[in-house]
Design an enzyme around this catalytic site. Structure first.
Site, mmCIF file in Angstrom:
data_model
loop_
_atom_site.group_PDB
_atom_site.id
_atom_site.type_symbol
_atom_site.label_atom_id
_atom_site.label_comp_id
_atom_site.label_asym_id
_atom_site.label_seq_id
_atom_site.Cartn_x
_atom_site.Cartn_y
_atom_site.Cartn_z
ATOM 1 N N GLY A 152 -5.003 3.831 -3.777
ATOM 2 C CA GLY A 152 -6.227 4.470 -4.245
ATOM 3 C C GLY A 152 -6.005 5.863 -4.767
ATOM 4 C CG ASP A 153 -3.152 8.537 -3.175
ATOM 5 O OD1 ASP A 153 -4.227 8.930 -2.712
ATOM 6 O OD2 ASP A 153 -2.124 8.414 -2.502
ATOM 7 N NE ARG B 86 3.772 14.558 -4.618
ATOM 8 C CZ ARG B 86 2.972 13.751 -3.953
ATOM 9 N NH1 ARG B 86 3.468 12.924 -3.065
ATOM 10 N NH2 ARG B 86 1.672 13.757 -4.148
ATOM 11 N NE ARG C 281 26.276 -33.947 1.787
ATOM 12 C CZ ARG C 281 25.015 -33.597 2.001
ATOM 13 N NH1 ARG C 281 24.758 -32.549 2.746
ATOM 14 N NH2 ARG C 281 24.032 -34.270 1.437
ATOM 15 N NE ARG D 116 -7.951 8.586 -8.801
ATOM 16 C CZ ARG D 116 -8.333 9.550 -7.984
ATOM 17 N NH1 ARG D 116 -8.833 9.251 -6.809
ATOM 18 N NH2 ARG D 116 -8.196 10.809 -8.305
ATOM 19 C CB THR E 109 -1.971 6.415 2.212
ATOM 20 O OG1 THR E 109 -2.110 7.008 0.929
ATOM 21 C CG2 THR E 109 -2.214 7.436 3.294
ATOM 22 C CG ASP F 64 -1.765 1.195 1.367
ATOM 23 O OD1 ASP F 64 -2.330 1.610 0.350
ATOM 24 O OD2 ASP F 64 -1.874 1.728 2.486
#
Length: 1417
Positions: A838-839, A757, A1266, A976, A517, A515
């Site tokens: 969802g941004d 920004r 081994r 979104r 946020t 996610d």
């Protein structure tokens, strides 16, 4: 980038078979969907709601508001947990063997003792699972007992029927007798509301609600305490209750900052426009506030007595008809029907969904539509899954192989024994004397031998393995909890393993879904720098609080948090429930000493520098624009005078607060009007402006403008103030500003390189006649019946031209600490990172750039489109992306990505869509044509929006194409998207590729994604515990994910894999010795060992080394794993556990068992070792075998251990010392005490040369292959881990993290373009860190237009588009404008309303009158 490995059809079938969850099918079956419903208010249920027994029909009984995430109840715990545990094939086998030994013919020891180990394993696992579920019950209790207020008292009765409430630990078990479908409804009676459910006797207290002191506010009375003397149940009131007691049809009173308990239709709100603001972060991840409006026809329902008036057939009697609950978060249709038959629509715009939070609204009254599992957020969450680790799933085939091997061994013994018996009986062999009587059938005896062989060789699948795994994983969970490096000191929060059985999955993650946020970002916008008139102000360290700090507070985010001690008096009746102190990030204040000095110079009357006077006007216009061009609401505290800025987005709050920090304080709007008030450093009086028009922000416009008129008797000019993306503002500037434009453009580049920004600010002065003409056109456009949006945009675009540039702002979308470094490390480890948010698309890209998800040389592919069949469908865009960027991938050679013949598009359509690659097209991303997209070396990043994702997942061929395209990209960003879409993209990768997935989030909207992934991680942050309660691991910070995966995941996968393989190996050695002996005992399943040695094999002799491997083994130190992320690939690729490695260990075990048996057997079979010449006994040489096997097994386990700590030394020699002591003591026990079969072995063995010869030879020969293989690999074909182990061994003090040949290779070097920075003054270090101080913007191709786009400068501005609040404000402005045009002039203020009256008077003497083009002063 090469595509991820895709599993074959057989692998996918095997995975589906292995992942089939019978437990979920039996115990977690979803109930049938609820039918459409009718909710009755102030009227009784209709007669057709009752059956012939006068019981309410099933379709009229609604689910309770309880939400239960726990898996077990008191009654289902035992059966469900047993069914979960018996998904393990081994447990079924153990149970069958234990049952078999209850029959005397097959009994070896007491049947009760035989079943004890199985019961122990089941009990320990059940206790662990029970403890985990108790924690879920506790979290459910906290959620379900959250306080709420519902209407009660008076004559109010809620006739709608709710099913019986479940008890806390008995979900699904009704509290009342419920075999009958209906519920008898008693006759309504006066007094308190009818209770159809039992109410909890104790309700969490809610602070009393004080009555409003304002005459124009609705007076909601206090909550009434039933135990107080003033309590009168005959009067309507808001009753205190809890969430789980809220029912369908209840009236609910909600207060600001309270979460919504159910899906509720809004009746009325505290706002004059009947608007409510909500935060939907828990639903869709969007941080900006959303506006919802009340149903106009219900707006009069505010007070309790108003609601119950007109009961029966009066004015307040109505019915709400609504369809069945659905998962779609963005669709809801209902109808309000009055008693008179009049109907009105209800849609999602008038509904508050559960999971949202009421913000910036004092109160809301609503009616409950859906509760509990019918609410949209719960339907999107899904049930709590039962997860199993990949190692455990891989163990089932291995256990199955061992069971097949056991069956083969048993069949061989049975057949050979039956054949030998037949031959012996026929030849009257002496050893068959007394046998062959009635009932002694060799064929039947073969079946008995088969069963005995199963018991003899049962340790092929060791029951103690599962008990050991549970114990080890419990300790690994404790190691995670006590790791101080992932302990968040700020909140004293440890990293918590909520599911203890997934620790090894942490070391095999291939995809991380995150996610945004609250997970990557802090949802805090910080104003960092600005460029005004070509001069940059970078901000100083914040000094001691200034007067502005003491008088102005702000909401840094949509949460509208208050400063500590803040108490809002705009609504004295507000509850303080849910309010929390402002986070530290919100206390940031912008301060720049140079800026403050320039402002002081601007106030100086003696300043004669004309160049500076121009800069002064730019300063004033810049901050005036910040203070006026927004939709922020200013709330005043009546006691302290402090201001709280309520903003729909954190961007707006940060901009308005920055202006206030330098003295331009927005004081709010005058009530009942659209007059804006502003306080400036140049005047002691407030300046006022009349808001004429609001041209709101949209993703396509990328700008916002306001048109204001100065309310000054001497100056009534009209200004347009605009803010937006640089690409949009620059092309709308008036000619002649090239110098200013170039300087600002360079400053924007510097801001973008710092990961900030940006927004550009501009203005224009509008002549009155021009404005009046434009306003007429604007009004006509807003009232047009056809093409309204296009006409409005055209009119707005015409006005927003010929602007004058003021400057630019730079805001930091503050990330969680260490996010860029963590994502960079995940990418270096080969883990693909997907971000689901969802941004909006621009915000998602900006975050991708600042978090290093989008690298400097990345090529960005944008897909956003509609359904299949349209020219810009999601499938068409993905097809174009493949053809353009991956032409040789061969994707379209696969039939499953090509649509059916009837749906295939023509090639001409493809050419027509891709022919305009270089045209200038408004895309909403950037309008600057770029170059070289697709040719950059940084790989590809896919950005897809929710609409395109929906259509891409609809059809199998488009879903497969999305899978193929996304796997060829190094990262994917989904914007979104709804909560259920987050789960869909996780399943797309998880099921489509068969890879290990991890999902991380912090909110309720992330629950479905967390549950869908193989490993779910919840962040215990400030957004509540919804994600944590559904997660497998809880961390406090995203950066802790790096250590959780790279250290604990790496170690746990290594330890568990190594432990399991060594466990299988050591049991094969023991069983192999027993098997070889069958050759010499007639395949009779006789034990060669004395039984106690076999009994203690997995208890004492060989258990300690494998447990030590599981707890303490580590091939690389933690600091190396953190410094060298690529080392994680060994776990990601599954190098240490699988069929191939398992086969090698099994062959090793078979070889060693053969060495031990045959070497010892033939040594003792040649010549007797006894001095008296007597033949040896079987237990004499078999004791040598078991001691050799134990020592060889422990040595082999030690050889496979990478780190020899003190505990490892102890564990390796623990079993060896025990067996020597046991042999010495057990051999001297006299038959007088009890019969032992090895009495005297100490004399025969310890004095025998054969004994001392066999032990070192068998041990050496057993482990030699081994040892040689490991030595050869380490010396001649070492891998990366071998190299770093050798470096640490030979140079323990070497700094691997910063060594240029090792960890330093993965560190991002300092920015090599700093020298090109011609900005005056020293360049400050980015607050975001050097990791993303690079020009990490990449190049973009928008597949919906075919346009190659230049990198964005980080623009972001996020407010609700087309929200009801803005629409109503625009409507109000339009109506006022209409009245103005009709001659109904609004009243004008007579006071001096100059923008900067003090400054203007001081410079008016020195400058001529400002021309119309001058900035606002």
């Amino acid at each position: 980038m090469a595509p991820s490995r895709k599993s074959s059809a057989w692998e996918r079938f095997s995975n589906r078979l292995a992942n089939y969850d019978v437990v979920e099918a039996v115990f977690a079956r979803k109930p049938p969907p609820s039918p459409p419903r009718s909710i009755y208010v102030n009227q009784d249920l209709p007669q057709d709601a009752f059956n012939h027994k006068q019981r309410v029909k099933k379709e009229y009984v609604y689910v309770t508001n309880q939400v239960i995430t726990s898996k077990y109840t008191i009654f289902t715990f035992i059966p469900r947990n047993l069914l979960e545990q018996f998904r393990r094939i081994a447990n079924i086998f153990f149970a069958a063997i234990a049952i078999l030994q209850f029959f005397p013919k097959f009994s070896t020891i007491s049947p009760g003792l035989v079943i004890l180990p199985l019961l122990g394993v089941l009990a320990v696992t059940a206790l662990k699972d029970g403890y985990e579920d108790v924690k879920r019950h506790q979290s459910d209790y906290r959620v379900n007992h959250t306080p709420a207020r519902i209407l009660a008292g008076g004559d109010w009765v809620n006739p709608n029927v709710t099913a019986a409430k479940a008890k806390t630990f008995l979900p699904g078990l009704p509290t009342r007798k419920s075999k009958k479908v209906g519920v008898t409804v008693p006759e309504p009676s006066g007094g308190e509301a009818l209770e159809l459910q039992e109410r909890q006797p104790s309700v969490p207290s809610i602070p009393p609600l004080a009555k409003s002191g304002s005459s124009d506010e609705v007076d909601h009375p206090e909550d009434v305490d039933p135990e107080s003397e003033d309590y009168d149940p005959s009067k309507a009131h808001w009753k205190r209750t809890i969430w789980e007691d809220v029912r369908v049809g209840d009236f609910v009173l909600l207060r600001s900052d309270e979460p919504i308990p159910a899906d509720i239709v809004i009746c009325s709100t505290s706002e004059p426009e009947q608007v409510a603001f909500i935060e939907t972060k828990n639903l869709d991840g969007e941080t900006n506030l959303k506006s919802r409006n009340a149903v106009p026809e219900l707006a009069h329902l505010r007070l309790p007595h108003e609601i119950i008036e007109g009961k029966g057939h009066g004015a307040n009697t109505f019915r709400i008809d609504i369809g069945e609950p659905e998962v779609n978060m963005y669709r809801l249709n209902a109808t309000l029907t009055w008693a008179s038959g009049e109907k009105h629509p209800i849609d999602l715009q008038t509904v508050l969904l559960r999971g949202t939070i009421l913000r910036n609204t004092n109160w809301v009254v609503g009616v409950v539509l859906f509760t509990g599992t019918d609410t949209k957020i719960v339907m999107n969450s899904g049930g709590t899954p039962s997860k199993r680790s990949k190692v455990e799933r891989q163990m089932n085939p291995q256990v199955f192989i061992n069971l097949v091997l056991l069956a083969v061994m048993a069949v061989v013994c049975a057949i050979v024994d039956s054949v030998l018996e037949k031959r012996a009986f026929a030849g009257n062999s002496y050893w068959t004397f007394g046998e062959g009587g009635k009932g002694d059938n060799p064929s039947i005896n073969g079946l008995v031998t088969f069963a005995n062989a199963l018991i003899t060789f049962q340790n092929v699948v060791p029951i103690s393995l599962y008990l050991s795994i549970e114990a080890v994983r419990t300790c690994q969970a404790a190691f995670i909890y006590f790791d101080s490096q992932i302990w968040y000191e700020k909140t004293d929060t440890a990293t918590l393993a909520r599911s203890w059985n997934l620790s090894d999955d942490l070391g095999q993650i291939e995809y991380v879904f995150s996610d945004k946020t609250g997970t990557l970002t802090q949802n805090a916008m910080i104003f960092r720098q600005c460029s005004i008139g070509g001069k940059v102000y970078k901000g100083d360290d914040v000094p001691d609080p200034t007067p502005a700090d003491r008088t102005v507070t702000k909401s840094p985010s949509s949460s509208s948090s208050r400063s500590p001690g803040y108490e809002k008096t705009d609504d004295p009746s507000s509850s303080t429930l849910g309010q929390s102190p402002t986070p530290p990030s919100s206390t940031h204040r912008f301060y720049d000493s140079g800026l403050m000095e320039d402002i002081r110079r601007s106030m100086n009357d003696s300043e004669n520098d004309k160049e500076f006077q121009v800069h002064s006007r730019n300063l004033n216009g810049f901050f005036a624009t910040l203070s006026l061009c927004h939709t922020v609401i200013a709330a005043h505290d009546r006691i302290t005078g402090a201001i709280e800025y309520r903003a729909q987005s954190p961007d707006e709050a940060a901009l308005v607060q920055a202006a206030a920090d330098v003295g331009f304080v927005f004081m709010g709007r005058e009530k009942g009007t659209h007059t804006l008030k502003l306080k400036t450093p140049f005047s002691e009086t407030l300046e006022e402006y009349d808001l004429l028009n609001l041209l709101d922000f949209t993703s396509a416009r990328k700008r916002m403008s306001v048109i204001v008129r100065k309310m000054d008797e001497n100056d009534k000019r009209v200004f347009l103030l605009c803010k937006g993306a640089d690409s949009v503002i620059f092309e709308r500037l008036k000619a002649g500003q090239d110098d200013m434009k170039d300087k600002t453009g360079k400053d924007l580049e510097h801001f973008a390189r710092d990961g900030l920004r940006t927004l550009c600010l501009a203005y224009k002065v509008i002549p009155d006649d021009e404005y009046e003409a434009w306003n007429e056109e604007y009004h006509d456009a807003t009232t047009a019946l056809e093409d309204r949006e296009e006409k409005i945009e055209a009119v707005c675009d015409r006005m927003e031209r010929d602007l004058r540039l003021l400057g630019a702002t730079a805001i930091e979308d503050k990330l969680q600490d260490g996010v860029p470094e963590t994502i960079a490390s995940l990418k270096q480890a080969g883990i693909k990172v997907w971000v689901a948010t969802g941004d909006k698309l621009e915000t998602a890209i900006a975050i991708g750039q600042s978090t290093n998800l989008i690298a400097r040389e990345s090529n960005i592919i944008v897909v956003r489109g509609g359904e299949f069949g349209t020219s810009k469908s999601a499938y068409s865009q993905m097809q174009d992306a493949v053809e353009q960027f991956f032409p040789n991938s061969g994707i379209f050679d696969q039939e499953d990505v090509v649509p059916p013949t009837g749906l295939r598009r023509s090639s001409s359509l493809t050419r027509s869509r891709t022919s305009f690659n270089l045209r200038r097209v408004g895309t909403g991303l950037s309008d600057i044509i770029g170059r070289e997209n697709g040719d950059r070396p940084g790989g590809f990043v896919l950005v897809i929006d929710g609409k395109a994702l929906t259509h891409a997942l609809e059809e199998p061929f488009s879903k497969e194409l999305l899978l193929q395209l996304s796997t060829r990209c190094e990262a994917v960003i989904c914007c979104r998207v709804s909560p259920i879409q987050k789960a869909h993209i996780v399943r797309l990768i998880k099921d489509g590729l068969g890879v290990m997935t991890l999902a991380i989030g912090d909110g309720a909207n992330d629950v479905s994604m967390i549950q869908a992934a193989d490993v779910g991680v919840g962040i215990s942050g400030e957004e509540g515990l919804q994600a944590v309660n559904s997660s497998d691991y809880a961390i406090a910070q995203f950066r802790y994910l790096k250590r959780l995966l790279f250290v604990h995941g790496h170690w746990s996968y290594l330890r568990n894999s190594n432990m399991i393989l060594n466990f299988f190996y050591k049991n094969i050695v023991g069983i192999g010795v027993l098997w070889w002996f069958q050759i010499y005992c007639g395949w009779s399943t006789q034990y060669v060992f004395e039984y106690t040695y076999l009994l203690f094999w997995n208890v004492f002799w060989s258990i300690a080394p494998v447990i030590a491997i599981g707890l303490f083994d580590r091939n690389v130190d933690d600091d190396i794993l953190m410094a060298l992320p690529p080392l994680y690939r060994y776990g990601r690729e599954g190098r240490w556990f699988g069929s191939g490695v398992f086969t090698i260990y099994m062959l090793d075990g078979i070889y060693q068992s053969a060495v031990v048996f045959f070497f010892v057997f033939y040594t003792y079979a040649t010549t007797t070792p006894r001095k008296d010449g007597w033949e040896i006994g079987m237990y004499e040489f078999s004791t040598v075998m078991v001691m050799s096997a134990v020592m060889a097994v422990n040595a082999f386990n030690g050889l496979n251990t990478h780190a020899w700590t003190g505990w490892v030394w102890f564990s390796v020699f623990f079993g060896v010392v025990l067996i020597w002591l046991y042999t010495a003591i057990y051999s001297v026990i006299s038959p007088g005490w009890f019969v032992t079969y090895i009495f005297g072995n100490d004399w025969f063995l310890f004095h025998s040369a054969y004994f001392w010869l066999c032990l070192p030879l068998t041990i050496s020969l057993a482990v030699l292959p081994r040892y040689l293989a490991k030595a050869f690999k380490f010396n001649y074909i070492p891998d990366d881990i071998d190299v770093v182990r050798w470096v640490r061994k030979m140079e323990p003090h070497r700094d691997i993290a910063h060594d240029p040949q090792l960890g330093g290779h993965f560190l991002i070097s300092p920015h090599d373009e700093d020298d090109e920075d011609d900005t005056p003054g020293p360049r400050p270090r980015s607050r975001l860190g050097r990791m993303h101080a690079l020009d990490a913007r990449g190049s973009t191709t928008d597949m919906s237009t075919g346009l190659h786009l230049a990198p964005s400068r980080g623009f972001d501005f996020d407010i609700e588009e087309g929200g009801v609040a803005i629409r109503r404000m625009q409507t109000d402005l339009s109506e006022r404008s209409k009245a103005h045009r009709s001659g109904l002039k609004g009243r004008r203020r007579g006071a001096s309303l100059s923008l900067f009256p003090g400054l203007r008077q001081s410079i008016r003497k020195r400058l001529p009158k400002s021309p119309p083009s001058s900035p606002p002063r």
